[in-house]
Design an enzyme around this catalytic site. Sequence first.
Site, mmCIF file in Angstrom:
data_model
loop_
_atom_site.group_PDB
_atom_site.id
_atom_site.type_symbol
_atom_site.label_atom_id
_atom_site.label_comp_id
_atom_site.label_asym_id
_atom_site.label_seq_id
_atom_site.Cartn_x
_atom_site.Cartn_y
_atom_site.Cartn_z
ATOM 1 N N ARG A 55 5.840 4.248 -19.524
ATOM 2 C CA ARG A 55 5.410 5.626 -19.752
ATOM 3 C C ARG A 55 5.945 6.227 -21.051
ATOM 4 O O ARG A 55 5.198 6.841 -21.817
ATOM 5 C CB ARG A 55 5.871 6.537 -18.598
ATOM 6 C CG ARG A 55 4.998 6.477 -17.385
ATOM 7 C CD ARG A 55 5.844 6.631 -16.147
ATOM 8 N NE ARG A 55 6.661 5.447 -16.013
ATOM 9 C CZ ARG A 55 6.247 4.330 -15.410
ATOM 10 N NH1 ARG A 55 5.077 4.290 -14.849
ATOM 11 N NH2 ARG A 55 7.022 3.247 -15.353
ATOM 12 N N THR A 56 7.229 6.107 -21.272
ATOM 13 C CA THR A 56 7.826 6.824 -22.402
ATOM 14 C C THR A 56 7.268 6.292 -23.717
ATOM 15 O O THR A 56 6.815 7.054 -24.576
ATOM 16 C CB THR A 56 9.361 6.695 -22.358
ATOM 17 O OG1 THR A 56 9.800 7.085 -21.058
ATOM 18 C CG2 THR A 56 10.016 7.567 -23.410
ATOM 19 N N LYS A 84 18.953 -11.373 -34.725
ATOM 20 C CA LYS A 84 19.801 -12.096 -35.691
ATOM 21 C C LYS A 84 21.148 -11.436 -35.858
ATOM 22 O O LYS A 84 21.935 -11.820 -36.720
ATOM 23 C CB LYS A 84 19.099 -12.138 -37.055
ATOM 24 C CG LYS A 84 17.729 -12.754 -37.045
ATOM 25 C CD LYS A 84 17.103 -12.634 -38.438
ATOM 26 C CE LYS A 84 15.604 -12.566 -38.377
ATOM 27 N NZ LYS A 84 15.021 -11.976 -39.587
ATOM 28 N N ARG A 105 14.527 4.064 -27.456
ATOM 29 C CA ARG A 105 15.208 3.847 -26.166
ATOM 30 C C ARG A 105 16.180 2.706 -26.363
ATOM 31 O O ARG A 105 15.888 1.746 -27.103
ATOM 32 C CB ARG A 105 14.208 3.488 -25.073
ATOM 33 C CG ARG A 105 14.890 2.991 -23.806
ATOM 34 C CD ARG A 105 13.952 2.846 -22.658
ATOM 35 N NE ARG A 105 13.499 4.146 -22.182
ATOM 36 C CZ ARG A 105 12.717 4.318 -21.117
ATOM 37 N NH1 ARG A 105 12.311 3.274 -20.430
ATOM 38 N NH2 ARG A 105 12.342 5.521 -20.740
ATOM 39 N N HIS A 133 17.757 11.582 -20.850
ATOM 40 C CA HIS A 133 16.331 11.305 -21.075
ATOM 41 C C HIS A 133 15.667 12.678 -21.271
ATOM 42 O O HIS A 133 14.924 13.153 -20.413
ATOM 43 C CB HIS A 133 15.751 10.558 -19.876
ATOM 44 C CG HIS A 133 14.450 9.857 -20.129
ATOM 45 N ND1 HIS A 133 13.659 10.097 -21.237
ATOM 46 C CD2 HIS A 133 13.795 8.906 -19.398
ATOM 47 C CE1 HIS A 133 12.580 9.332 -21.170
ATOM 48 N NE2 HIS A 133 12.646 8.605 -20.078
HETATM 49 N N1 CP Z 1 9.941 7.647 -16.714
HETATM 50 C C1 CP Z 1 10.188 6.640 -17.583
HETATM 51 O O1 CP Z 1 11.108 6.739 -18.422
HETATM 52 O O2 CP Z 1 9.376 5.557 -17.447
HETATM 53 P P1 CP Z 1 9.399 4.276 -18.376
HETATM 54 O O3 CP Z 1 10.717 3.573 -18.120
HETATM 55 O O4 CP Z 1 8.223 3.456 -17.977
HETATM 56 O O5 CP Z 1 9.337 4.756 -19.806
#
Ligand code: CP
Length: 306
Positions: A55-56, A84, A105, A133
């Site tokens: 999603r993110t 590397k 991320r 988040h």
């Molecule tokens: N909600 C969320 O962070 O989903 P993903 O891990 O799929 O990005």
Amino acid sequence: MPSTFKGRDVISISEFTKPDILAVLKKAAQLKKQPQPKLLEGYVLGSCFFEPSTRTRLSFETAMQRLGGRVVGFADPSVTSTKKGETLYDSIRIVSQYTDVIAMRHPLDGAARRATEASDKPIINGGDGANQHPTQTLLDLFTIQETQKKLENLSIAFVGDLKYGRTVHSLAQALTHFNARIYCVAPKNLQMPDYILDELKANKIKFSLHEKMSDILPKVDILYLTRIQEERFPDRMEYEQVKNIYRLTAQDLHGIKKNLRILHPLPRVNELATDVDASPHAYYFEQAHNGLYVREAVLAMVLGKL
Ligand code: CP
């Protein structure tokens, strides 16, 4: 747009004031109603995902493209020079020279903050370890407002892995602005960390700790389920003991408030049965959809275009 957004990093929701949060939600609502396909023409997003995401990552990338911008990046660090031995600092320093904004991320707490030291372009934290988040929180709040027609004075239960779940840490902090009543439902060893509970206390937010989900179901406006975060457990046996501790099914949905909405940041594992999907109380797919508009708003605001 509040001028403070242009060029801003989005690392922790605790750096957002209440007016900041409301400004993002307002812009997201405008974008949901009225698409702006040329707003970010000529801009490039660096999408740097050192940890898996559906999603993110895809909503950030789609958001950029739907606003007319372009995307470069990676979904898997094993195809980059990280493999590397390149440091996070060096990788981000390089990507920041090719792009106008970076969504990232990383599995380590604090990685997004570290990235800001390497980049002169805005860094948007798409999740760092068990820490934060923030854009998930903004989309959660957008969704709560959409379903409840308000943000103030709501009863919200967090259920599941409150220790390692970064989404609940960020959302609990944000709810200090909205006089929420919070129920934390988790096994003792996965309860909300003390630093979050201390923040709730400092802001006079009422909360209580529980182990059984059934105790709180009739009381809440929002049931925020989370998965047990398998990948963050240092001890496999500890995970095995708790992995199936909660499971919401359609038959649990009796005696609940009419306005109750079930949210989940997703992905789900065993804690949310698929028979709940047909319930009018289920709203997690719409929640994920809202991520698109909220991330459009965040991108446009940090680029100074909204
Ligand atoms: N909600 C969320 O962070 O989903 P993903 O891990 O799929 O990005």
